[in-house]
Design a protein around this motif. Structure first.
Motif, short mmCIF file in Angstrom:
data_model
loop_
_atom_site.label_atom_id
_atom_site.label_comp_id
_atom_site.label_asym_id
_atom_site.label_seq_id
_atom_site.Cartn_x
_atom_site.Cartn_y
_atom_site.Cartn_z
N LEU A 80 0.83 -1.20 0.00
CA LEU A 80 0.00 0.00 0.00
C LEU A 80 0.87 1.26 0.00
O LEU A 80 0.46 2.30 0.48
CB LEU A 80 -0.93 0.00 1.22
CG LEU A 80 -1.88 -1.20 1.33
CD1 LEU A 80 -2.65 -1.15 2.65
CD2 LEU A 80 -2.83 -1.25 0.15
N MET A 81 2.08 1.15 -0.55
CA MET A 81 3.01 2.28 -0.56
C MET A 81 2.77 3.21 -1.75
O MET A 81 2.92 4.42 -1.64
CB MET A 81 4.45 1.77 -0.60
CG MET A 81 4.85 0.99 0.64
SD MET A 81 6.55 0.35 0.51
CE MET A 81 6.34 -0.96 -0.72
N GLY A 82 2.43 2.66 -2.91
CA GLY A 82 2.24 3.47 -4.10
C GLY A 82 3.53 3.66 -4.88
O GLY A 82 4.63 3.41 -4.38
N GLY A 83 3.36 4.11 -6.13
CA GLY A 83 4.50 4.35 -7.00
C GLY A 83 4.78 3.19 -7.91
O GLY A 83 4.63 2.03 -7.52
N ALA A 84 5.20 3.50 -9.14
CA ALA A 84 5.43 2.45 -10.14
C ALA A 84 6.79 1.79 -10.02
O ALA A 84 7.00 0.71 -10.56
CB ALA A 84 5.26 3.04 -11.55
N GLU A 85 7.72 2.44 -9.34
CA GLU A 85 9.08 1.91 -9.26
C GLU A 85 9.51 1.84 -7.79
O GLU A 85 8.70 1.81 -6.89
CB GLU A 85 10.03 2.80 -10.07
CG GLU A 85 9.58 3.09 -11.50
CD GLU A 85 9.54 1.86 -12.39
OE1 GLU A 85 10.27 0.88 -12.09
OE2 GLU A 85 8.80 1.87 -13.40
N GLY A 86 10.80 1.83 -7.56
CA GLY A 86 11.34 1.92 -6.22
C GLY A 86 10.93 0.80 -5.30
O GLY A 86 10.86 -0.37 -5.69
N SER A 87 10.63 1.16 -4.05
CA SER A 87 10.33 0.18 -3.01
C SER A 87 9.11 -0.67 -3.35
O SER A 87 9.08 -1.87 -3.03
CB SER A 87 10.10 0.88 -1.67
OG SER A 87 11.28 1.52 -1.23
N ALA A 88 8.11 -0.08 -3.98
CA ALA A 88 6.90 -0.84 -4.30
C ALA A 88 7.23 -1.98 -5.26
O ALA A 88 6.85 -3.14 -5.02
CB ALA A 88 5.84 0.08 -4.91
N LEU A 89 7.91 -1.69 -6.34
CA LEU A 89 8.25 -2.71 -7.32
C LEU A 89 9.21 -3.75 -6.73
O LEU A 89 9.03 -4.96 -6.92
CB LEU A 89 8.86 -2.06 -8.55
CG LEU A 89 9.31 -3.02 -9.67
CD1 LEU A 89 8.14 -3.85 -10.18
CD2 LEU A 89 9.96 -2.23 -10.81
N ALA A 90 10.22 -3.28 -6.01
CA ALA A 90 11.21 -4.20 -5.44
C ALA A 90 10.57 -5.14 -4.43
O ALA A 90 10.86 -6.35 -4.42
CB ALA A 90 12.33 -3.40 -4.78
N SER A 91 9.69 -4.62 -3.59
CA SER A 91 9.09 -5.47 -2.56
C SER A 91 8.08 -6.45 -3.13
O SER A 91 7.99 -7.60 -2.69
CB SER A 91 8.45 -4.61 -1.47
OG SER A 91 7.45 -3.76 -2.00
N VAL A 92 7.30 -6.03 -4.13
CA VAL A 92 6.35 -6.96 -4.75
C VAL A 92 7.10 -8.08 -5.46
O VAL A 92 6.74 -9.26 -5.35
CB VAL A 92 5.40 -6.21 -5.72
CG1 VAL A 92 4.62 -7.20 -6.58
CG2 VAL A 92 4.45 -5.33 -4.93
N ASN A 93 8.14 -7.74 -6.17
CA ASN A 93 8.96 -8.78 -6.81
C ASN A 93 9.56 -9.72 -5.77
O ASN A 93 9.59 -10.94 -5.97
CB ASN A 93 10.08 -8.14 -7.63
CG ASN A 93 9.70 -7.90 -9.08
OD1 ASN A 93 9.14 -8.79 -9.73
ND2 ASN A 93 9.96 -6.71 -9.59
N ALA A 94 10.04 -9.18 -4.65
CA ALA A 94 10.63 -10.00 -3.60
C ALA A 94 9.59 -10.95 -3.01
O ALA A 94 9.88 -12.13 -2.74
CB ALA A 94 11.22 -9.12 -2.51
N ALA A 95 8.37 -10.45 -2.81
CA ALA A 95 7.31 -11.30 -2.25
C ALA A 95 6.98 -12.45 -3.20
O ALA A 95 6.84 -13.60 -2.77
CB ALA A 95 6.08 -10.46 -1.96
N LEU A 96 6.83 -12.13 -4.47
CA LEU A 96 6.52 -13.18 -5.45
C LEU A 96 7.65 -14.20 -5.55
O LEU A 96 7.42 -15.41 -5.62
CB LEU A 96 6.23 -12.55 -6.81
CG LEU A 96 4.99 -11.64 -6.88
CD1 LEU A 96 4.88 -11.00 -8.26
CD2 LEU A 96 3.71 -12.40 -6.55
N ASP A 97 8.88 -13.71 -5.56
CA ASP A 97 10.03 -14.62 -5.62
C ASP A 97 10.08 -15.55 -4.41
O ASP A 97 10.56 -16.69 -4.51
CB ASP A 97 11.34 -13.82 -5.69
CG ASP A 97 11.55 -13.15 -7.05
OD1 ASP A 97 10.98 -13.65 -8.04
OD2 ASP A 97 12.27 -12.14 -7.11
N ALA A 98 9.56 -15.06 -3.27
CA ALA A 98 9.55 -15.86 -2.05
C ALA A 98 8.31 -16.75 -1.94
O ALA A 98 8.12 -17.42 -0.93
CB ALA A 98 9.65 -14.94 -0.83
N GLY A 99 7.47 -16.72 -2.97
CA GLY A 99 6.28 -17.56 -2.96
C GLY A 99 5.15 -17.03 -2.10
O GLY A 99 4.32 -17.79 -1.59
#
Length: 441
Positions: A80-99
Protein backbone atom coordinates in the motif's frame (compact mmCIF):
# COMPACT_ATOMS: atom_id res chain seq x y z
CA UNK A 1 -10.32 -24.16 11.17
CA UNK A 2 -7.00 -23.63 9.37
CA UNK A 3 -4.16 -21.65 10.88
CA UNK A 4 -4.42 -17.88 10.62
CA UNK A 5 -3.63 -16.13 7.36
CA UNK A 6 -0.70 -13.90 8.26
CA UNK A 7 -0.37 -10.50 6.58
CA UNK A 8 2.62 -8.23 6.13
CA UNK A 9 1.41 -4.69 5.37
CA UNK A 10 3.79 -2.20 3.74
CA UNK A 11 2.46 1.35 3.83
CA UNK A 12 0.51 2.81 6.74
CA UNK A 13 -1.01 5.88 5.17
CA UNK A 14 -4.75 6.48 4.97
CA UNK A 15 -5.48 3.10 3.39
CA UNK A 16 -3.02 1.10 5.47
CA UNK A 17 -4.31 2.52 8.75
CA UNK A 18 -7.89 1.81 7.65
CA UNK A 19 -6.96 -1.79 6.84
CA UNK A 20 -5.46 -2.27 10.32
CA UNK A 21 -8.63 -0.82 11.84
CA UNK A 22 -10.83 -3.07 9.69
CA UNK A 23 -8.96 -6.25 10.70
CA UNK A 24 -9.08 -5.27 14.37
CA UNK A 25 -12.76 -4.39 14.27
CA UNK A 26 -14.07 -7.26 12.15
CA UNK A 27 -11.55 -10.00 12.86
CA UNK A 28 -14.07 -12.46 14.30
CA UNK A 29 -16.50 -11.99 11.43
CA UNK A 30 -13.68 -12.39 8.90
CA UNK A 31 -12.72 -15.70 10.47
CA UNK A 32 -16.29 -16.97 10.21
CA UNK A 33 -16.74 -15.85 6.62
CA UNK A 34 -13.41 -17.09 5.29
CA UNK A 35 -12.95 -20.17 7.45
CA UNK A 36 -9.73 -18.95 9.07
CA UNK A 37 -8.49 -16.04 11.11
CA UNK A 38 -6.77 -13.11 9.43
CA UNK A 39 -4.00 -11.40 11.41
CA UNK A 40 -1.53 -8.63 10.64
CA UNK A 41 1.81 -10.14 11.58
CA UNK A 42 4.11 -7.27 10.67
CA UNK A 43 4.08 -3.78 9.17
CA UNK A 44 6.45 -1.38 7.47
CA UNK A 45 6.28 2.36 6.81
CA UNK A 46 8.56 5.37 6.46
CA UNK A 47 8.07 6.67 10.01
CA UNK A 48 7.78 4.39 13.02
CA UNK A 49 6.85 7.12 15.51
CA UNK A 50 3.94 8.70 13.67
CA UNK A 51 0.51 8.45 15.35
CA UNK A 52 -1.82 6.73 12.88
CA UNK A 53 -4.81 6.36 15.18
CA UNK A 54 -4.50 2.55 15.36
CA UNK A 55 -2.83 0.15 17.79
CA UNK A 56 0.28 -1.40 16.22
CA UNK A 57 1.76 -2.79 19.44
CA UNK A 58 1.05 -6.44 18.60
CA UNK A 59 2.67 -6.21 15.16
CA UNK A 60 6.35 -6.59 14.36
CA UNK A 61 7.93 -3.56 12.73
CA UNK A 62 10.15 -3.85 9.65
CA UNK A 63 12.03 -0.78 8.45
CA UNK A 64 12.66 -2.36 5.04
CA UNK A 65 9.56 -3.37 3.01
CA UNK A 66 11.66 -5.78 0.93
CA UNK A 67 12.67 -7.60 4.11
CA UNK A 68 9.02 -7.72 5.12
CA UNK A 69 8.08 -9.14 1.73
CA UNK A 70 10.56 -12.00 2.22
CA UNK A 71 9.73 -12.69 5.87
CA UNK A 72 9.04 -16.33 6.64
CA UNK A 73 6.26 -15.54 9.11
CA UNK A 74 3.87 -13.93 6.57
CA UNK A 75 1.65 -15.58 3.95
CA UNK A 76 0.42 -12.47 2.13
CA UNK A 77 2.32 -9.29 1.33
CA UNK A 78 -0.02 -6.26 1.17
CA UNK A 79 1.57 -3.39 -0.77
CA UNK A 80 0.00 0.00 0.00
CA UNK A 81 3.01 2.28 -0.56
CA UNK A 82 2.24 3.47 -4.10
CA UNK A 83 4.50 4.35 -7.00
CA UNK A 84 5.43 2.45 -10.14
CA UNK A 85 9.08 1.91 -9.26
CA UNK A 86 11.34 1.92 -6.22
CA UNK A 87 10.33 0.18 -3.01
CA UNK A 88 6.90 -0.84 -4.30
CA UNK A 89 8.25 -2.71 -7.32
CA UNK A 90 11.21 -4.20 -5.44
CA UNK A 91 9.09 -5.47 -2.56
CA UNK A 92 6.35 -6.96 -4.75
CA UNK A 93 8.96 -8.78 -6.81
CA UNK A 94 10.63 -10.00 -3.60
CA UNK A 95 7.31 -11.30 -2.25
CA UNK A 96 6.52 -13.18 -5.45
CA UNK A 97 10.03 -14.62 -5.62
CA UNK A 98 9.55 -15.86 -2.05
CA UNK A 99 6.28 -17.56 -2.96
CA UNK A 100 4.03 -15.06 -1.15
CA UNK A 101 0.61 -13.99 -2.32
CA UNK A 102 0.43 -10.24 -3.07
CA UNK A 103 -2.48 -7.84 -2.63
CA UNK A 104 -1.98 -4.29 -3.86
CA UNK A 105 -3.90 -1.08 -4.44
CA UNK A 106 -1.14 0.29 -6.66
CA UNK A 107 -2.59 1.13 -10.08
CA UNK A 108 0.57 2.87 -11.29
CA UNK A 109 2.69 -0.20 -10.52
CA UNK A 110 0.30 -2.54 -12.32
CA UNK A 111 -0.17 -0.25 -15.32
CA UNK A 112 3.60 -0.27 -15.82
CA UNK A 113 4.54 -3.81 -14.76
CA UNK A 114 1.29 -5.76 -14.33
CA UNK A 115 1.92 -8.24 -17.14
CA UNK A 116 5.39 -9.24 -15.93
CA UNK A 117 4.27 -9.45 -12.30
CA UNK A 118 1.26 -11.59 -13.22
CA UNK A 119 3.44 -14.01 -15.17
CA UNK A 120 5.80 -14.31 -12.20
CA UNK A 121 2.90 -14.88 -9.79
CA UNK A 122 1.52 -17.68 -11.95
CA UNK A 123 4.96 -19.28 -12.34
CA UNK A 124 5.30 -19.31 -8.54
CA UNK A 125 1.76 -20.62 -7.99
CA UNK A 126 0.60 -17.57 -6.02
CA UNK A 127 -1.97 -14.81 -6.54
CA UNK A 128 -1.58 -11.14 -7.43
CA UNK A 129 -4.84 -9.41 -6.49
CA UNK A 130 -5.71 -5.74 -7.04
CA UNK A 131 -9.41 -5.02 -6.50
CA UNK A 132 -8.51 -1.75 -4.75
CA UNK A 133 -6.47 -0.46 -7.70
CA UNK A 134 -9.50 0.62 -9.74
CA UNK A 135 -12.59 2.55 -8.56
CA UNK A 136 -11.93 2.24 -4.83
CA UNK A 137 -14.74 0.41 -3.07
CA UNK A 138 -16.59 -0.54 -6.28
CA UNK A 139 -16.02 -4.27 -6.99
CA UNK A 140 -15.33 -3.72 -10.68
CA UNK A 141 -12.33 -6.06 -10.93
CA UNK A 142 -14.27 -9.03 -9.53
CA UNK A 143 -17.23 -8.13 -11.72
CA UNK A 144 -15.14 -8.13 -14.89
CA UNK A 145 -12.94 -11.07 -13.93
CA UNK A 146 -15.47 -13.39 -12.31
CA UNK A 147 -19.13 -12.36 -12.49
CA UNK A 148 -19.02 -11.68 -16.25
CA UNK A 149 -16.82 -14.63 -17.21
CA UNK A 150 -19.63 -15.96 -19.43
CA UNK A 151 -20.00 -12.72 -21.38
CA UNK A 152 -18.21 -11.06 -24.26
CA UNK A 153 -17.64 -7.47 -23.21
CA UNK A 154 -17.77 -4.75 -25.86
CA UNK A 155 -17.30 -1.56 -23.84
CA UNK A 156 -16.24 -0.39 -20.39
CA UNK A 157 -16.52 3.25 -19.39
CA UNK A 158 -16.97 5.39 -16.36
CA UNK A 159 -16.08 8.12 -13.91
CA UNK A 160 -12.89 6.82 -12.31
CA UNK A 161 -11.49 9.86 -10.50
CA UNK A 162 -13.33 11.47 -7.61
CA UNK A 163 -11.21 14.62 -7.61
CA UNK A 164 -12.19 15.53 -11.17
CA UNK A 165 -15.83 14.66 -10.61
CA UNK A 166 -15.91 16.82 -7.47
CA UNK A 167 -14.44 19.80 -9.35
CA UNK A 168 -16.86 19.49 -12.29
CA UNK A 169 -19.82 19.09 -9.91
CA UNK A 170 -18.92 22.22 -7.96
CA UNK A 171 -18.35 24.20 -11.16
CA UNK A 172 -21.84 23.28 -12.35
CA UNK A 173 -23.75 23.69 -9.10
CA UNK A 174 -22.14 26.89 -7.86
CA UNK A 175 -20.86 28.58 -11.01
CA UNK A 176 -17.29 28.57 -9.68
CA UNK A 177 -14.15 28.62 -11.78
CA UNK A 178 -11.94 25.58 -12.24
CA UNK A 179 -9.17 27.16 -10.14
CA UNK A 180 -11.54 27.95 -7.26
CA UNK A 181 -12.93 24.41 -7.22
CA UNK A 182 -9.47 22.87 -7.35
CA UNK A 183 -8.35 24.98 -4.40
CA UNK A 184 -11.39 23.85 -2.41
CA UNK A 185 -10.74 20.21 -3.32
CA UNK A 186 -7.19 20.58 -2.02
CA UNK A 187 -8.41 22.19 1.20
CA UNK A 188 -10.81 19.29 1.81
CA UNK A 189 -8.19 16.67 1.02
CA UNK A 190 -9.85 15.47 -2.21
CA UNK A 191 -6.91 16.70 -4.29
CA UNK A 192 -3.18 16.46 -3.65
CA UNK A 193 -0.93 19.49 -3.26
CA UNK A 194 0.29 18.59 -6.76
CA UNK A 195 -2.98 17.56 -8.47
CA UNK A 196 -1.43 16.86 -11.89
CA UNK A 197 -1.89 13.09 -11.78
CA UNK A 198 -5.63 13.49 -11.17
CA UNK A 199 -6.72 16.53 -13.16
CA UNK A 200 -4.62 15.69 -16.24
CA UNK A 201 -6.30 12.28 -16.52
CA UNK A 202 -3.37 9.96 -15.74
CA UNK A 203 -5.00 8.39 -12.67
CA UNK A 204 -8.06 7.53 -14.75
CA UNK A 205 -5.85 6.15 -17.54
CA UNK A 206 -4.05 3.72 -15.22
CA UNK A 207 -7.33 2.38 -13.88
CA UNK A 208 -8.74 2.09 -17.39
CA UNK A 209 -5.68 0.14 -18.58
CA UNK A 210 -6.23 -2.50 -15.88
CA UNK A 211 -9.94 -2.87 -16.63
CA UNK A 212 -9.23 -3.10 -20.35
CA UNK A 213 -6.83 -6.01 -19.87
CA UNK A 214 -9.43 -8.00 -17.94
CA UNK A 215 -12.43 -7.04 -20.08
CA UNK A 216 -10.81 -7.82 -23.42
CA UNK A 217 -8.12 -10.35 -22.48
CA UNK A 218 -5.33 -8.15 -23.81
CA UNK A 219 -1.93 -7.20 -22.53
CA UNK A 220 -1.77 -3.92 -20.63
CA UNK A 221 -0.83 -0.91 -22.74
CA UNK A 222 -1.31 2.29 -20.79
CA UNK A 223 0.77 4.17 -23.36
CA UNK A 224 -1.89 3.50 -26.01
CA UNK A 225 -4.49 5.53 -24.13
CA UNK A 226 -5.42 8.98 -25.45
CA UNK A 227 -5.39 11.16 -22.33
CA UNK A 228 -6.87 14.62 -21.87
CA UNK A 229 -7.64 16.20 -18.51
CA UNK A 230 -10.07 18.84 -17.30
CA UNK A 231 -7.82 21.92 -16.98
CA UNK A 232 -9.35 23.53 -20.07
CA UNK A 233 -12.98 23.27 -18.90
CA UNK A 234 -14.49 26.70 -18.21
CA UNK A 235 -17.72 27.97 -16.73
CA UNK A 236 -18.81 28.81 -20.29
CA UNK A 237 -18.51 25.12 -21.24
CA UNK A 238 -20.46 24.04 -18.16
CA UNK A 239 -23.26 26.52 -18.93
CA UNK A 240 -23.42 25.55 -22.60
CA UNK A 241 -23.60 21.86 -21.70
CA UNK A 242 -26.52 22.56 -19.37
CA UNK A 243 -28.41 24.48 -22.06
CA UNK A 244 -27.83 21.67 -24.56
CA UNK A 245 -29.12 19.01 -22.14
CA UNK A 246 -25.77 17.58 -21.07
CA UNK A 247 -23.38 17.42 -18.12
CA UNK A 248 -19.60 17.33 -18.44
CA UNK A 249 -17.80 14.34 -16.92
CA UNK A 250 -14.23 13.08 -17.21
CA UNK A 251 -14.70 9.59 -18.63
CA UNK A 252 -12.38 6.68 -19.22
CA UNK A 253 -13.67 4.67 -22.19
CA UNK A 254 -12.42 1.34 -23.56
CA UNK A 255 -14.12 -0.18 -26.61
CA UNK A 256 -13.43 -3.35 -28.58
CA UNK A 257 -14.13 -3.48 -32.30
CA UNK A 258 -13.10 -5.61 -35.27
CA UNK A 259 -10.07 -3.37 -35.81
CA UNK A 260 -8.79 -3.59 -32.24
CA UNK A 261 -9.13 -1.79 -28.91
CA UNK A 262 -9.67 1.91 -28.38
CA UNK A 263 -8.84 3.49 -25.00
CA UNK A 264 -9.40 7.16 -24.24
CA UNK A 265 -9.70 9.51 -21.28
CA UNK A 266 -11.22 12.95 -21.81
CA UNK A 267 -13.96 15.37 -20.73
CA UNK A 268 -17.26 14.27 -22.22
CA UNK A 269 -20.73 15.73 -22.57
CA UNK A 270 -23.21 13.06 -21.50
CA UNK A 271 -27.03 13.31 -21.63
CA UNK A 272 -28.57 14.39 -18.34
CA UNK A 273 -30.85 11.35 -18.54
CA UNK A 274 -27.98 8.84 -18.46
CA UNK A 275 -27.00 7.11 -15.18
CA UNK A 276 -23.41 8.37 -15.49
CA UNK A 277 -24.60 11.99 -15.65
CA UNK A 278 -26.19 11.67 -12.22
CA UNK A 279 -22.95 10.78 -10.44
CA UNK A 280 -21.84 13.78 -8.40
CA UNK A 281 -19.06 14.74 -6.03
CA UNK A 282 -16.26 12.27 -5.28
CA UNK A 283 -18.39 9.26 -6.23
CA UNK A 284 -17.20 6.94 -9.03
CA UNK A 285 -19.28 4.88 -11.46
CA UNK A 286 -18.39 2.21 -14.00
CA UNK A 287 -20.61 0.88 -16.80
CA UNK A 288 -19.98 -2.42 -18.58
CA UNK A 289 -21.69 -3.44 -21.82
CA UNK A 290 -21.75 -7.19 -22.53
CA UNK A 291 -23.66 -9.55 -24.81
CA UNK A 292 -25.66 -11.56 -22.25
CA UNK A 293 -26.28 -9.08 -19.43
CA UNK A 294 -26.58 -5.90 -21.50
CA UNK A 295 -25.42 -2.89 -19.52
CA UNK A 296 -24.38 -2.95 -15.87
CA UNK A 297 -23.69 0.23 -13.90
CA UNK A 298 -21.86 0.11 -10.59
CA UNK A 299 -21.37 3.19 -8.44
CA UNK A 300 -19.85 3.96 -5.08
CA UNK A 301 -16.93 5.58 -3.28
CA UNK A 302 -13.94 5.70 -5.60
CA UNK A 303 -11.36 6.63 -2.99
CA UNK A 304 -10.86 7.13 0.72
CA UNK A 305 -9.23 4.99 3.37
CA UNK A 306 -12.21 2.91 4.42
CA UNK A 307 -13.57 2.22 0.93
CA UNK A 308 -10.16 1.24 -0.43
CA UNK A 309 -9.37 -0.89 2.63
CA UNK A 310 -12.67 -2.69 2.08
CA UNK A 311 -11.55 -3.58 -1.45
CA UNK A 312 -8.15 -4.73 -0.17
CA UNK A 313 -9.84 -6.96 2.37
CA UNK A 314 -12.04 -8.56 -0.29
CA UNK A 315 -8.86 -9.81 -1.99
CA UNK A 316 -7.44 -11.01 1.32
CA UNK A 317 -10.68 -12.87 2.11
CA UNK A 318 -10.43 -14.67 -1.23
CA UNK A 319 -6.95 -15.87 -0.29
CA UNK A 320 -8.14 -16.94 3.16
CA UNK A 321 -10.83 -19.09 1.50
CA UNK A 322 -8.30 -20.54 -0.94
CA UNK A 323 -9.80 -18.85 -4.01
CA UNK A 324 -6.82 -18.43 -6.31
CA UNK A 325 -7.91 -16.71 -9.50
CA UNK A 326 -5.68 -15.58 -12.36
CA UNK A 327 -4.64 -11.95 -12.11
CA UNK A 328 -6.51 -10.95 -15.26
CA UNK A 329 -9.15 -13.67 -15.24
CA UNK A 330 -7.10 -15.94 -17.49
CA UNK A 331 -3.46 -17.09 -17.61
CA UNK A 332 -1.18 -14.12 -18.10
CA UNK A 333 0.56 -16.04 -20.89
CA UNK A 334 -2.81 -16.23 -22.69
CA UNK A 335 -3.30 -12.45 -22.86
CA UNK A 336 -3.47 -11.35 -26.49
CA UNK A 337 -1.03 -8.74 -27.78
CA UNK A 338 -2.60 -5.32 -27.55
CA UNK A 339 -3.95 -4.24 -30.93
CA UNK A 340 -4.83 -0.58 -31.18
CA UNK A 341 -8.01 0.20 -33.12
CA UNK A 342 -7.89 2.39 -36.18
CA UNK A 343 -9.36 5.85 -35.67
CA UNK A 344 -13.10 5.15 -35.41
CA UNK A 345 -15.96 7.30 -36.51
CA UNK A 346 -17.18 8.84 -33.28
CA UNK A 347 -20.67 7.67 -32.36
CA UNK A 348 -21.74 11.12 -31.22
CA UNK A 349 -21.20 14.71 -32.18
CA UNK A 350 -18.75 17.32 -30.95
CA UNK A 351 -19.12 20.52 -28.97
CA UNK A 352 -16.72 23.15 -30.29
CA UNK A 353 -16.22 26.54 -28.65
CA UNK A 354 -14.36 29.18 -30.63
CA UNK A 355 -13.30 32.72 -29.79
CA UNK A 356 -14.02 34.40 -33.15
CA UNK A 357 -13.00 37.85 -34.25
CA UNK A 358 -16.26 39.67 -35.01
CA UNK A 359 -15.57 40.79 -38.57
CA UNK A 360 -17.26 40.28 -41.95
CA UNK A 361 -16.88 36.84 -43.44
CA UNK A 362 -15.47 35.14 -40.33
CA UNK A 363 -18.49 32.95 -39.60
CA UNK A 364 -18.97 32.01 -43.23
CA UNK A 365 -15.31 31.04 -43.51
CA UNK A 366 -15.54 28.82 -40.43
CA UNK A 367 -18.69 27.12 -41.70
CA UNK A 368 -16.94 26.61 -45.04
CA UNK A 369 -13.97 24.91 -43.40
CA UNK A 370 -16.35 22.52 -41.65
CA UNK A 371 -18.14 21.75 -44.90
CA UNK A 372 -14.83 21.01 -46.63
CA UNK A 373 -14.31 18.13 -44.19
CA UNK A 374 -17.87 16.85 -44.60
CA UNK A 375 -18.92 18.01 -41.11
CA UNK A 376 -22.60 18.82 -40.69
CA UNK A 377 -23.45 21.38 -38.04
CA UNK A 378 -26.48 20.82 -35.84
CA UNK A 379 -26.32 24.33 -34.40
CA UNK A 380 -24.25 27.52 -34.32
CA UNK A 381 -24.70 29.81 -31.32
CA UNK A 382 -22.98 33.16 -30.94
CA UNK A 383 -22.69 34.29 -27.33
CA UNK A 384 -21.94 38.00 -27.51
CA UNK A 385 -19.98 39.45 -24.64
CA UNK A 386 -21.50 42.43 -22.88
CA UNK A 387 -19.98 45.73 -24.09
CA UNK A 388 -17.48 47.41 -21.80
CA UNK A 389 -18.85 50.35 -19.80
CA UNK A 390 -16.12 52.65 -21.16
CA UNK A 391 -16.68 51.67 -24.80
CA UNK A 392 -17.72 54.37 -27.31
CA UNK A 393 -21.35 54.51 -28.41
CA UNK A 394 -20.70 52.89 -31.81
CA UNK A 395 -17.46 50.97 -31.40
CA UNK A 396 -15.82 48.82 -34.01
CA UNK A 397 -16.18 45.28 -32.59
CA UNK A 398 -12.58 44.30 -32.02
CA UNK A 399 -12.90 41.83 -29.15
CA UNK A 400 -13.39 38.20 -30.16
CA UNK A 401 -16.82 36.74 -29.49
CA UNK A 402 -17.54 33.21 -28.18
CA UNK A 403 -19.19 30.94 -30.75
CA UNK A 404 -20.42 27.42 -30.00
CA UNK A 405 -20.74 24.82 -32.76
CA UNK A 406 -22.44 21.46 -32.24
CA UNK A 407 -21.80 18.88 -34.94
CA UNK A 408 -23.72 15.82 -36.00
CA UNK A 409 -21.91 12.48 -35.84
CA UNK A 410 -18.51 12.80 -37.43
CA UNK A 411 -14.94 11.53 -37.29
CA UNK A 412 -12.34 13.04 -35.01
CA UNK A 413 -9.81 13.30 -37.81
CA UNK A 414 -12.19 15.55 -39.78
CA UNK A 415 -12.77 17.79 -36.76
CA UNK A 416 -9.03 18.18 -36.19
CA UNK A 417 -8.41 18.97 -39.85
CA UNK A 418 -11.18 21.56 -40.02
CA UNK A 419 -10.03 23.32 -36.85
CA UNK A 420 -6.43 23.36 -38.03
CA UNK A 421 -7.58 25.24 -41.14
CA UNK A 422 -9.78 27.60 -39.08
CA UNK A 423 -6.81 28.41 -36.86
CA UNK A 424 -4.54 28.99 -39.85
CA UNK A 425 -7.11 31.38 -41.37
CA UNK A 426 -6.64 33.73 -38.41
CA UNK A 427 -10.33 34.09 -37.55
CA UNK A 428 -10.01 32.84 -33.94
CA UNK A 429 -8.12 34.33 -31.01
CA UNK A 430 -7.30 31.22 -28.97
CA UNK A 431 -7.09 27.44 -29.08
CA UNK A 432 -10.49 25.86 -29.89
CA UNK A 433 -12.23 23.96 -27.10
CA UNK A 434 -13.44 20.55 -28.29
CA UNK A 435 -15.50 18.16 -26.17
CA UNK A 436 -16.96 14.87 -27.37
CA UNK A 437 -20.67 14.25 -26.97
CA UNK A 438 -21.35 10.63 -25.97
CA UNK A 439 -24.91 9.35 -26.69
CA UNK A 440 -25.03 7.21 -23.53
CA UNK A 441 -28.41 5.67 -22.69
Amino acid sequence: MQHALRLGVAGLGTVGASLVRLVQRHGNELAVRSGRAVVIQAVSARSRGRDRGVDLSAMRWEDDPVALARAEDIDVFVELMGGAEGSALASVNAALDAGKHVVTANKALLAAHGGALARKAEAMGVSLNFEAAAAGGIPIIKTLREALAGNTISRVYGILNGTCNYILTRMEREGLSFDACLAEAQRLGYAEADPTFDIDGHDTAHKLALMTAIAFGSEIDAEAIYVEGIRSITSADIEAADELGYRIKLLGVATRSDSGIEQRVHPTMVPKSSPIARIDGVTNAVAVEADFVGRLVLQGPGAGGDATASAVMSDIADLARGDLIGTFGRPATALAPYRRATMPRHEGGYYIRLSVYDRPGAFAAIAGRMAEQGISLESIVQRRRAPRSDAPEHPVPLEPQPVVLVTYDTAEAQVKAALANVTADGHIAEQPQVIRIEPLA
